[in-house]
Enzyme design. Structure first.
Site, mmCIF file in Angstrom:
data_model
loop_
_atom_site.group_PDB
_atom_site.id
_atom_site.type_symbol
_atom_site.label_atom_id
_atom_site.label_comp_id
_atom_site.label_asym_id
_atom_site.label_seq_id
_atom_site.Cartn_x
_atom_site.Cartn_y
_atom_site.Cartn_z
ATOM 1 C CB CYS A 112 36.609 28.564 34.971
ATOM 2 S SG CYS A 112 36.209 30.300 34.776
ATOM 3 C CG HIS A 254 40.114 27.946 33.442
ATOM 4 N ND1 HIS A 254 39.498 28.224 32.247
ATOM 5 C CD2 HIS A 254 39.888 29.022 34.254
ATOM 6 C CE1 HIS A 254 38.908 29.408 32.334
ATOM 7 N NE2 HIS A 254 39.130 29.907 33.534
ATOM 8 C CG ASN A 284 38.531 33.056 31.898
ATOM 9 O OD1 ASN A 284 37.967 32.041 31.504
ATOM 10 N ND2 ASN A 284 38.569 33.391 33.183
HETATM 11 N N1 ACO Z 1 43.993 48.183 33.029
HETATM 12 C C1 ACO Z 1 44.775 48.963 33.796
HETATM 13 N N2 ACO Z 1 44.771 48.910 35.151
HETATM 14 C C2 ACO Z 1 43.926 48.048 35.726
HETATM 15 C C3 ACO Z 1 43.066 47.214 34.972
HETATM 16 C C4 ACO Z 1 43.123 47.305 33.572
HETATM 17 N N3 ACO Z 1 42.371 46.557 32.770
HETATM 18 N N4 ACO Z 1 42.356 46.449 35.817
HETATM 19 C C5 ACO Z 1 42.739 46.774 37.063
HETATM 20 N N5 ACO Z 1 43.672 47.740 37.013
HETATM 21 C C6 ACO Z 1 44.369 48.393 38.122
HETATM 22 C C7 ACO Z 1 43.597 48.280 39.414
HETATM 23 O O1 ACO Z 1 42.627 49.316 39.504
HETATM 24 C C8 ACO Z 1 44.690 48.437 40.441
HETATM 25 O O2 ACO Z 1 45.000 49.816 40.579
HETATM 26 P P1 ACO Z 1 45.314 50.429 42.029
HETATM 27 O O3 ACO Z 1 46.544 49.711 42.497
HETATM 28 O O4 ACO Z 1 45.513 51.867 41.742
HETATM 29 O O5 ACO Z 1 44.106 50.111 42.870
HETATM 30 C C9 ACO Z 1 45.915 47.788 39.776
HETATM 31 O O6 ACO Z 1 45.599 47.714 38.368
HETATM 32 C C10 ACO Z 1 46.211 46.385 40.292
HETATM 33 O O7 ACO Z 1 44.993 45.660 40.361
HETATM 34 P P2 ACO Z 1 44.966 44.189 40.891
HETATM 35 O O8 ACO Z 1 43.556 43.720 40.926
HETATM 36 O O9 ACO Z 1 45.750 44.048 42.134
HETATM 37 O O10 ACO Z 1 45.766 43.438 39.728
HETATM 38 P P3 ACO Z 1 46.230 41.952 39.691
HETATM 39 O O11 ACO Z 1 47.676 41.895 39.474
HETATM 40 O O12 ACO Z 1 45.662 41.123 40.812
HETATM 41 O O13 ACO Z 1 45.552 41.433 38.351
HETATM 42 C C11 ACO Z 1 43.652 40.132 37.626
HETATM 43 C C12 ACO Z 1 44.160 41.470 38.225
HETATM 44 C C13 ACO Z 1 44.229 40.022 36.234
HETATM 45 C C14 ACO Z 1 42.137 40.171 37.565
HETATM 46 C C15 ACO Z 1 44.143 38.958 38.499
HETATM 47 O O14 ACO Z 1 43.889 39.230 39.852
HETATM 48 C C16 ACO Z 1 43.491 37.648 38.122
HETATM 49 O O15 ACO Z 1 43.735 37.086 37.068
HETATM 50 N N6 ACO Z 1 42.669 37.046 39.018
HETATM 51 C C17 ACO Z 1 42.059 35.768 38.812
HETATM 52 C C18 ACO Z 1 40.971 35.760 37.779
HETATM 53 C C19 ACO Z 1 40.369 34.365 37.698
HETATM 54 O O16 ACO Z 1 41.063 33.384 37.735
HETATM 55 N N7 ACO Z 1 39.054 34.239 37.655
HETATM 56 C C20 ACO Z 1 38.456 32.937 37.783
HETATM 57 C C21 ACO Z 1 37.706 32.522 36.674
HETATM 58 S S1 ACO Z 1 36.419 33.605 36.193
HETATM 59 C C22 ACO Z 1 34.953 32.712 36.356
HETATM 60 O O17 ACO Z 1 34.853 31.740 36.999
HETATM 61 C C23 ACO Z 1 33.748 33.276 35.644
#
Ligand code: ACO
Length: 327
Positions: A112, A254, A284
């Site tokens: 990214c 980003h 993204n």
């Molecule tokens: N729909 C419903 N529930 C979901 C989903 C979904 N799509 N995805 C995950 N959940 C659930 C999980 O299973 C978890 O359930 P649990 O509590 O029963 O275990 C709950 O939601 C919370 O999950 P978290 O992972 O803690 O959710 P979070 O608030 O952290 O959000 C996210 C997840 C959106 C992925 C966030 O962590 C994020 O944006 N991270 C950074 C991503 C990023 O910047 N990536 C870098 C670039 S990518 C690259 O370089 C290729």
């Protein structure tokens, strides 16, 4: 001597995949996706479209805006983690497709952060050698090809798209690039990677069975690291350029997650109205996202000559950085 951004372009495929569509594919819902990420929909490339096809459309738009012919290009840099092939590079394919007969080119992989790393690389080339008058910097991704559509943790996040920035070496003008800060930390394979398909884990029946050809991500870990790294890089470039955060017209992060962008803005600090956010429409798009924002800002007249624009990114590698531009 100065380097200017002479043209911008972007392209996203016609097909739109909404959160409601995803509800029918995995156990998720629109409310979860919107509140956790800010994403409402994403664009998905057609099966016959690859990274270079998206890149070509963005490139032609940037060239047209600048009134520059493909034959005038000296170099093409394509930032991507979803190239058409491991080799030849997407830049080579694009050179041929555009008819950029004088250009050399290569792909740059910094996930990214790819567009920022490519801008810095282009700037280095152009500063060292004046013969590079026009360099085309592209971010292009077909992430839909790398996503496990059965994994709700990742499939709701990503989209396809491309963007292009045409840089010109202008000996008599001020440089629009004021300061930069880039970083990597390779001790993070576990939290963000695409494990197979390279020489460590070549493609095999086993790697396919184990779903190792898809993006793997520990979202929560990435979230924290992303905020800290982007805030730190932004502060460094502002200090280097002696520009205060109050002077910055636009922060262009980003587009990974609206909550990450808000957290970065809060910590700089900078009001949300000065953060450019379009993740709702595109998800993204990795290396393409910052360029898509810039193209939208330029074409809608939201950025004016003299504006300070602060770009920042974070991605797999880990990679991160910030670049301060005076438009
Ligand atoms: N729909 C419903 N529930 C979901 C989903 C979904 N799509 N995805 C995950 N959940 C659930 C999980 O299973 C978890 O359930 P649990 O509590 O029963 O275990 C709950 O939601 C919370 O999950 P978290 O992972 O803690 O959710 P979070 O608030 O952290 O959000 C996210 C997840 C959106 C992925 C966030 O962590 C994020 O944006 N991270 C950074 C991503 C990023 O910047 N990536 C870098 C670039 S990518 C690259 O370089 C290729």
């Amino acid at each position: 001597m100065g380097i200017k951004i002479r043209g911008t372009g972007s392209y996203t495929p016609d097909k739109v995949l909404t959160n409601e569509d995803l509800e029918k594919m995995v156990e998720t819902n629109d409310e979860w996706i919107r509140t956790r990420t800010g994403i409402c929909q994403r664009h998905i490339a057609a099966p016959e479209q690859a990274c270079s096809d998206l890149a070509e459309k963005a490139a032609r738009a940037a060239l047209e805006m600048a009134g520059v012919a493909p034959e005038e290009l000296n170099a093409i840099i394509v930032a991507t983690i979803s190239p058409d092939h491991i080799f030849p590079s997407t830049a080579c394919l694009l050179q041929h497709r555009l008819g950029a007969t004088k250009a050399f080119g290569f792909d740059l992989e910094a996930a990214c952060s790819g567009l920022l790393f490519s801008l810095e690389t282009a700037r280095g080339l152009m500063s060292v050698n004046r013969k590079y008058r026009y360099v085309l910097v592209i971010g292009s991704e077909k992430l839909s090809a790398l996503v496990n559509w059965e994994d709700r943790n990742t499939c709701v996040l990503f989209g396809d798209g491309a963007s292009a920035l045409l840089l010109e070496n202008c000996p008599d003008e001020e440089d629009c690039f004021l300061a930069s800060d880039l970083g990597v930390d390779g001790n993070s394979l576990d939290i963000l990677s695409l494990p197979a398909g390279g020489s460590r884990n070549p493609a095999s029946v086993q790697t396919v069975t184990d779903k190792m050809h898809y993006i793997h991500m520990a979202g929560r870990d990435v979230f924290k690291l992303a905020v800290n790294a982007m805030v730190s890089s932004c502060k460094k470039v502002l200090e280097e350029a002696n520009v205060s955060i109050d002077q910055v017209r636009w922060l262009v992060p980003h587009q990974a997650n609206a909550r990450i962008m808000s957290a970065v803005a809060q910590r700089l600090p900078l009001e949300e109205e000065r953060v450019f956010i379009n993740i709702g429409k595109y998800g993204n798009t990795s290396a393409a996202s910052i360029g898509i924002c810039i193209d939208e800002m330029v074409r809608s007249g939201q950025v004016q000559k003299g504006d300070y624009v602060l770009l920042t990114a974070f991605g797999g590698g880990l990679t991160w950085g910030a670049i301060l531009i005076k438009w």
